[in-house]
Design a protein around this motif. Structure first.
Motif, PDB file in Angstrom:
ATOM      1  N   GLY A 298       1.559  -1.457   0.341  1.00  0.00           N
ATOM      2  CA  GLY A 298       0.475   0.040   0.002  1.00  0.00           C
ATOM      3  C   GLY A 298       1.058   1.177  -0.082  1.00  0.00           C
ATOM      4  N   GLY A 299       0.333   2.708   0.121  1.00  0.00           N
ATOM      5  CA  GLY A 299       0.725   3.199   0.536  1.00  0.00           C
ATOM      6  C   GLY A 299       2.038   3.557   1.696  1.00  0.00           C
ATOM      7  N   PRO A 300       2.541   5.388   2.200  1.00  0.00           N
ATOM      8  CA  PRO A 300       3.888   4.403   3.001  1.00  0.00           C
ATOM      9  C   PRO A 300       3.172   4.748   4.006  1.00  0.00           C
ATOM     10  CG  PRO A 300       3.450   7.044   1.793  1.00  0.00           C
ATOM     11  CD  PRO A 300       2.466   6.306   0.565  1.00  0.00           C
ATOM     12  N   GLU A 301       1.683   4.483   4.469  1.00  0.00           N
ATOM     13  CA  GLU A 301       1.292   4.801   5.837  1.00  0.00           C
ATOM     14  C   GLU A 301       1.602   3.201   6.083  1.00  0.00           C
ATOM     15  OE1 GLU A 301      -2.136   3.634   2.930  1.00  0.00           O
ATOM     16  OE2 GLU A 301      -0.296   5.400   2.808  1.00  0.00           O
ATOM     17  N   VAL A 302       1.383   2.325   5.725  1.00  0.00           N
ATOM     18  CA  VAL A 302       1.923   0.464   5.824  1.00  0.00           C
ATOM     19  C   VAL A 302       3.266   0.617   6.597  1.00  0.00           C
ATOM     20  CG1 VAL A 302       0.043  -0.260   3.707  1.00  0.00           C
ATOM     21  CG2 VAL A 302       2.872  -0.107   3.776  1.00  0.00           C
ATOM     22  N   MET A 303       4.215   1.139   6.834  1.00  0.00           N
ATOM     23  CA  MET A 303       5.860   1.380   7.120  1.00  0.00           C
ATOM     24  C   MET A 303       5.704   1.192   7.954  1.00  0.00           C
ATOM     25  SD  MET A 303       7.928   2.589   3.960  1.00  0.00           S
ATOM     26  CE  MET A 303       7.173   3.902   3.459  1.00  0.00           C
ATOM     27  N   GLU A 304       5.282   0.566   9.487  1.00  0.00           N
ATOM     28  CA  GLU A 304       5.494   0.727  10.870  1.00  0.00           C
ATOM     29  C   GLU A 304       7.499   0.299  10.943  1.00  0.00           C
ATOM     30  OE1 GLU A 304       1.823  -1.513  12.372  1.00  0.00           O
ATOM     31  OE2 GLU A 304       2.909  -2.693  11.175  1.00  0.00           O
TER      32      GLU A 304
ATOM     33  N   ARG B 130       7.457  -1.316  -1.496  1.00  0.00           N
ATOM     34  CA  ARG B 130       6.244  -1.486  -0.352  1.00  0.00           C
ATOM     35  C   ARG B 130       4.753  -1.297  -0.987  1.00  0.00           C
ATOM     36  NH1 ARG B 130       5.493   4.942  -0.971  1.00  0.00           N
ATOM     37  NH2 ARG B 130       4.087   3.719  -2.293  1.00  0.00           N
ATOM     38  N   ASN B 131       4.545  -1.319  -2.186  1.00  0.00           N
ATOM     39  CA  ASN B 131       3.085  -1.041  -2.762  1.00  0.00           C
ATOM     40  C   ASN B 131       3.107  -2.135  -3.430  1.00  0.00           C
ATOM     41  OD1 ASN B 131       4.110  -0.689  -5.776  1.00  0.00           O
ATOM     42  ND2 ASN B 131       4.101   1.723  -5.519  1.00  0.00           N
ATOM     43  N   GLY B 132       3.473  -3.003  -4.096  1.00  0.00           N
ATOM     44  CA  GLY B 132       2.744  -3.992  -4.431  1.00  0.00           C
ATOM     45  C   GLY B 132       3.489  -4.064  -6.303  1.00  0.00           C
TER      46      GLY B 132
ATOM     47  N   LEU C 126       5.280 -11.474   2.383  1.00  0.00           N
ATOM     48  CA  LEU C 126       4.478 -10.598   3.657  1.00  0.00           C
ATOM     49  C   LEU C 126       4.016 -11.403   5.092  1.00  0.00           C
ATOM     50  CD1 LEU C 126       2.432  -7.867   1.746  1.00  0.00           C
ATOM     51  CD2 LEU C 126       5.104  -7.819   2.393  1.00  0.00           C
ATOM     52  N   PRO C 127       4.186 -10.700   6.258  1.00  0.00           N
ATOM     53  CA  PRO C 127       5.308  -9.579   6.576  1.00  0.00           C
ATOM     54  C   PRO C 127       6.853  -9.161   6.115  1.00  0.00           C
ATOM     55  CG  PRO C 127       5.265 -10.646   8.860  1.00  0.00           C
ATOM     56  CD  PRO C 127       4.334 -11.777   7.735  1.00  0.00           C
ATOM     57  N   GLY C 128       7.204  -8.107   5.692  1.00  0.00           N
ATOM     58  CA  GLY C 128       8.515  -8.449   5.151  1.00  0.00           C
ATOM     59  C   GLY C 128       9.075  -6.567   6.101  1.00  0.00           C
ATOM     60  N   GLY C 129      10.385  -6.638   4.571  1.00  0.00           N
ATOM     61  CA  GLY C 129      10.609  -5.708   5.293  1.00  0.00           C
ATOM     62  C   GLY C 129      10.573  -4.337   3.955  1.00  0.00           C
TER      63      GLY C 129
END
Length: 324
Positions: free
Chosen positions: A11-17, A48-50, A56-59
């Motif tokens: 997804g977008g930048p918000e999926v990064m934790e 990140r966006n596929g 997944l989960p991944g880095g």
């Protein structure tokens, strides 16, 4: 504990934790690295966006620099305390500490700082294989290179100048045009108000160029083909504007029996001896001052979402690093 960026969905930048992680001791053939800086590249957006699939989960992240803190059995070319850098898999460079296959890691010369290394490995090795292997530039050629003010583009500007190559570069603003020009780009085309196909034909006296290096993708692909001379080579190495749609091979024959390739750095560095040779040439170009690495943006690793937003909005120029 170490910190790292993890994603559980595309997804977008918000999926990064930004999370705490345990880092294992190195297994045979691995090294553990305390990282000083991580590079930011458009391929990270694809992961990140596929666009580029990964389990997944991944880095996220493909390059970093740091110091070796532990060496696994069987590793002979590195030892604890070595300053190192890498560009390539496995994905997950956005971290304060991690283990890596030692075969992917190179020792840095004394004259190259860790932040510089993090901002140059993926982009610099990309230019090396594009210019020295995918289409060998010998000097005297006139080439077209898209996104000339980006991280790869600014290295390409300088490397082309060092080789005696006339580079035509495309940019999206006057500010970026001046930046590309100051780094050695001979002709700069602002695509916001100029048709790059017409300008390339004008610059080359209607002949076109022998090679186009296109990391933009969908928005520039057809125009790039139209810029090539007969028997020219289209090097499509990125998808910043989107994936190139399917096309008929007759598009190549109708434009003068063109060649096309879609390279990735990972095939060029698959053999350790190739990686060593490529890195040695990059280190020479940077160490000699012929190529200067311009790190123009620095973000804390915890603010990686903002970094990705700026990258995708084309608000960045030159190289960008994340600081753990």
């Amino acid at each position: 504990m170490a910190k790292a960026i993890r994603i559980s969905r595309s997804g977008g930048p918000e999926v990064m934790e930004y999370v705490e992680v345990d880092v294992a001791d190195p297994f045979p053939g691995e090294v553990r690295i305390r990282q000083a800086a991580c590079g930011l590249n458009f391929i990270d957006v694809y992961h990140r966006n596929g666009t580029y699939k990964q389990p997944l989960p991944g880095g996220v992240g493909m390059e970093a620099s740091g110091t070796v803190v532990a060496v696994g059995p069987g590793v002979t070319h590195l030892q604890a305390g070595d300053r190192v850098a890498y560009a390539g898999g496995p994905i997950g460079a956005y971290a304060s500490e991690r283990t890596m296959p030692a075969a992917m890691v190179v020792k840095l010369p004394d004259g190259i700082e860790l932040e510089t290394a993090a901002g140059m490995m993926l982009q610099g090795l990309t230019v090396q294989y594009l210019f020295r292997r995918t289409f060998l530039l010998r000097g005297g050629e006139t080439i077209l290179f898209h996104a000339a003010a980006g991280g790869v583009g600014l290295i390409a500007c300088q490397w082309a100048r060092a080789l005696g190559v006339t580079m035509i570069g495309t940019v999206s603003s006057d500010e970026k045009a001046e930046l590309a020009r100051s780094n050695g780009c001979a002709h700069v085309i602002n695509t916001q108000r100029e048709n790059f196909v017409e300008r390339v034909r004008e610059i080359t006296g209607g002949r076109g160029v022998p090679v186009v290096y296109d990391g933009v993708g969908k928005d520039t692909f057809t125009g790039s083909l139209d810029c090539l001379a007969r028997l020219g080579t289209m090097v499509s190495f990125g998808n910043a504007s989107g994936v190139v749609p399917p096309f008929s091979l007759s598009e190549l024959s109708s434009r003068g029996s063109l060649f096309i390739t879609r390279p990735t750095m990972f095939d060029y560095t698959a053999q350790r001896e190739d990686l060593d040779a490529m890195a040695a040439e990059l280190f020479y170009m940077v160490g000699s001052g012929q190529v200067k690495i311009d790190i123009r943006q620095r973000y804390p690793l915890a603010e990686v979402a903002r970094a990705h937003q700026d990258l995708e909005a084309r608000r960045t120029t030159g190289s960008t690093i994340l600081l753990p």
